[in-house]
Design an enzyme around this catalytic site. Sequence first.
Site, short mmCIF file in Angstrom:
data_model
loop_
_atom_site.label_atom_id
_atom_site.label_comp_id
_atom_site.label_asym_id
_atom_site.label_seq_id
_atom_site.Cartn_x
_atom_site.Cartn_y
_atom_site.Cartn_z
N SER A 676 -4.45 -1.55 -2.96
CA SER A 676 -3.02 -1.24 -2.91
C SER A 676 -2.13 -2.41 -3.33
O SER A 676 -0.92 -2.29 -3.29
CB SER A 676 -2.64 -0.79 -1.51
OG SER A 676 -2.72 -1.85 -0.59
N LYS A 719 2.14 -0.22 7.26
CA LYS A 719 2.78 -1.10 6.29
C LYS A 719 4.31 -1.04 6.39
O LYS A 719 4.99 -2.06 6.32
CB LYS A 719 2.33 -0.72 4.88
CG LYS A 719 0.85 -0.96 4.63
CD LYS A 719 0.45 -0.45 3.26
CE LYS A 719 -1.05 -0.67 2.99
NZ LYS A 719 -1.47 -0.15 1.69
#
EC number: 3.4.21.53
Length: 811
Positions: A676, A719
Site C-alpha cells: 500500500s 490508517k
Amino acid sequence: MEPVVRILPLLPLRGILVFPYMVIHLDVGREKSVQAIEQAMMNDRIIFLATQKEAQTDDPGVDDIYRIGSVAEVKQLLKLPGGTIRVLVEGLARGHIRRYLAHEPFFKVEVEQYNEDFIKTPEIEALMRSLVYQFEQYVKLSKRIPPETVVSVVNLEEPGRLADIVASHLPLRIEEKQQVLEAVDIVKRLEKLCALVARELEIVELERKINIRVRKQMEKTQKEYYLREQMKAIQRELGEKDERVAEGEEYREKIAEAKLPKEVEEKALKEVERLEKMPPMAAESAVIRNYLDWLLALPWSKSTRDRLDIKAAEAILDEDHYGLTEVKERILEYLAIRKLARKMKGPILCFVGPPGVGKTSLGRSIARALERKFVRISLGGVRDEAEIRGHRRTYVGALPGRIIQGMRNAGSKNPVFLLDEIDKMSMDFRGDPSAALLEVLDPEQNNSFSDHYIEVPFDLSNVMFITTANVQHSIPRPLLDRMEVIQISGYTEEEKVQIALRHLLPKQLKEHGLTREMFSISEKAIRRIIREYTRESGVRNLERQIATLCRKAARQIVAGEAEKVRVTVQNLEHFLGTPKFRYGVAEQDDQVGVATGLAWTEVGGDTLAIEVTIYRGTGRLTLTGKLGEVMKESAQASYSYVRSRASQLGIDEEVFDKHDIHIHVPEGAIPKDGPSAGITMACALASAFTGRKVRHDVAMTGEITLRGRVLPVGGIKEKVLAAHRAGITTVILPKDNRKELDDIPPNVRSKMQFIQVEHMDEVLEIALLEKEQAHEATELGSSPGEVPEVSYQPVIPVKEDPAAIHEHRFC
C-alpha cells in the site's frame, strides 16, 4: 348496635382480609388503590377495606367485591420504588357497602358502620370459654402461633373482639374468613368460629399423627443405617472386608448422585471394578482414583440459566465499555436468538485488534451480561498438542487439557470460555495445538470433544467460545474458517477521553486510595496526554500515565505539600515531564521529495514519511529502511511509472541515466512490508524529479500498477484513525475502498476529507503543488529537467518506546 353512615374511599384487597382490631401492612400498587389511599390521607385517614371475590382480577368491578368489609385507619404510609405504597392499617369496625358513589378515579362508597354493643349473657360466656379452650389446644398442637398470643386472647373480655382476633390467627380460606366477618350477630359469630376452630383442631391432630408415623419410619431407617455402619466397622475390625470394597461403594454412591451420561457412567463403574480388584499398594490405583475424581468433578449436567433480558445486557455492556458498537450488537443479536430458539449452538467469536482495546475485558462483560461463568486461558506460547487435548493416562503426571480443566473450574457446561492470544500459538515436534483446537471450535464437532485423558466425549456445544488475537493473518486458516471475526480497530480521541473519564480515572483513584476531592484532572489535560504522551490504538499507556499522575498526587498529599491536586494543561509537564510526541504532522511545511503514507501495525495504524533524494550517478535505485520484498517491488513499480510519465511530468529523460535515486523510509530498525505504499513512493519520486512540493496535510495509501492504476488495500479504518491522530486533514484512498469508509466513526469522518482515486495522475494532481516561478537550478548547474541534490528531513512522529518495535505493514 347503632349503624353509622359514612362516605369513604374503598380499597379492594386481593387474597387477604382485614378484621376489626387487626393491624397489618399492605402493599398498594394499583392506580385506583393508590389514589384511594391518598384521598384517605388527605381527609381523616379513614378508609374502607373490602376483599375481592377473585384475587386474580386486576380491575375489579362492583360485583367482584364483597359488600361487607372493615372500616380502617391508615397508621403509616411509606412510598417504595416503582410507585408502590406500603401502608400500615388498623381495623376499627365492620361496615356494609350501601351503594357506590363513584368508580373513577377510585371507588367511593357509602358505608353503614356497625358499632358493637353487647350484653355478656351466660350463653356468650360459655361460647367464649369454649373458644378460648379450643384455641389454646390448637396453639399447643400446631406450633404455628406463638404462645404469647394465647395470653393476650385469654385476657379479652369483649366477645366480638375475641372472635375477630382468633379468626385473624387461623389459617382459613378467604371465603370462611368472610363468613366470620359477615356474622354481625356476636352469638352467631362465636358459634361459627367455635366450629371452625374444632375443625382445624382435628386437622392438626391428624397432621400430628401422620408426623409421628413418618418419624417412626425415619427412625427405623436411621436405626438400620446405624446398625449397618456398626456391622461395617466390626467387619473392618475382623478383617472380613477390606478398604477397597468400601472405597468402591463410596465411588458408586458418588457416581449415582452425579447423574452422568450413560456412556460416562459405564466407563466410571468399569474403572471402579478395576480399582476394587487391584492390590492396595499398586501404583496404578492412584491413577484410577485421579481419573475417577476428574470424571466426577466435571459438569456433565450442571448449567447456569442465561439472562435473556436484552435491555439489561445492553446496560451492562455500556457500563463496562465505551464504544465497540459492532461487538455489542453481535452479543445482543445472540441473546435475541437465544430467546426465540432455546437450542442454539454456542457461537465462536474472534475479537481481532491491537493491544489495549478491551478484548479480554469484553469477554468478562459478556459473561456478566449473560450471568454465565467465565473461564480464561492464555494460548500465547502454547506449542504442545497435549495442552489442548490432554495426556494419555499412561504418562506419569498425566492431566486433562486446558479445555477440560477450564470446564471443571467453571462448574457448569455453558460458561463463556475466552481463549486469549490465539494468534501467538506455535508448534514443534510435540504436535500442532492449533489443529487440536479445530475440534473445540467447530460447531459440528464440539458436541463430542475427546480429551486423551478423559477418554469419553464431552459436550462443548453449549459453551460460548470467544477468542482474541492482535493480528488476523497469524491465525491458522482452518481455525479462522470456524470463527466469526469481529475487528476492534482502536479508539478515536473522543472515545479515549470518555473511557479515561468514565473508567480509567475512577479505577486508578480507587487503586491509589484517592478521592475526587483529593485529585482531579481536566478534560483538556486528558486530551493533551492522549496527543503528546501516548500514541496507541488502545488505552493501556493512557492508563499508565493516569496512574503516574495519581502516584505523584498521592506523594504530595502524604508529604503535606498539598491538600488537593488538580492537573491542568498548564501544569501537566510538571507531573509527566517533556511530551514524548509532537501532535500533528500538519504543522510541518510543504517539502520536496517527502510524502506521508499510512501503514498498518499490530498496535493499530501509523503514519510514515517516505523520503526521496536524487544525486549525480548512473541511474541506480537504492532502497533503505528495512523494507520487505513486496515493498521493494512497489518501489520498482513506482519508479517505472514515473519514468514512463516523464514527458507528461516535464522531466528530462536524461535525468534518469545521470542521477541515482535513494528511497528511504525512516525508522530503519522496524521491518516494513506490504503493497500500500506504492502511490506514496510514486508521489515522492515525482516530487523529487519535478521539484514540486508535496502537500504536508495530505496522507495517502494504495497500491500502484505499472500503468498507474490505484488498487485497493486493507486496514483503512486503522490508517484513517492514525491520520486523524497525527492531524492530517486530507486522505487519498483507492476508489474501491469506499465501502470501508462506513466503518470510520462519524466524528472522525466529519473532520477529514477523503478523496477517492482510480489513477496515479489524480494523486499527483491533488498532492503536488505547482512549482514556484522563482525556482532556479541549484549549485549543480543543472539544466531544466535536472534535479538538484538535496537532503530532506523526515516528517515522522517519535515512537513511544524504542524497545517496543512493531512491524509496519503497508497492507
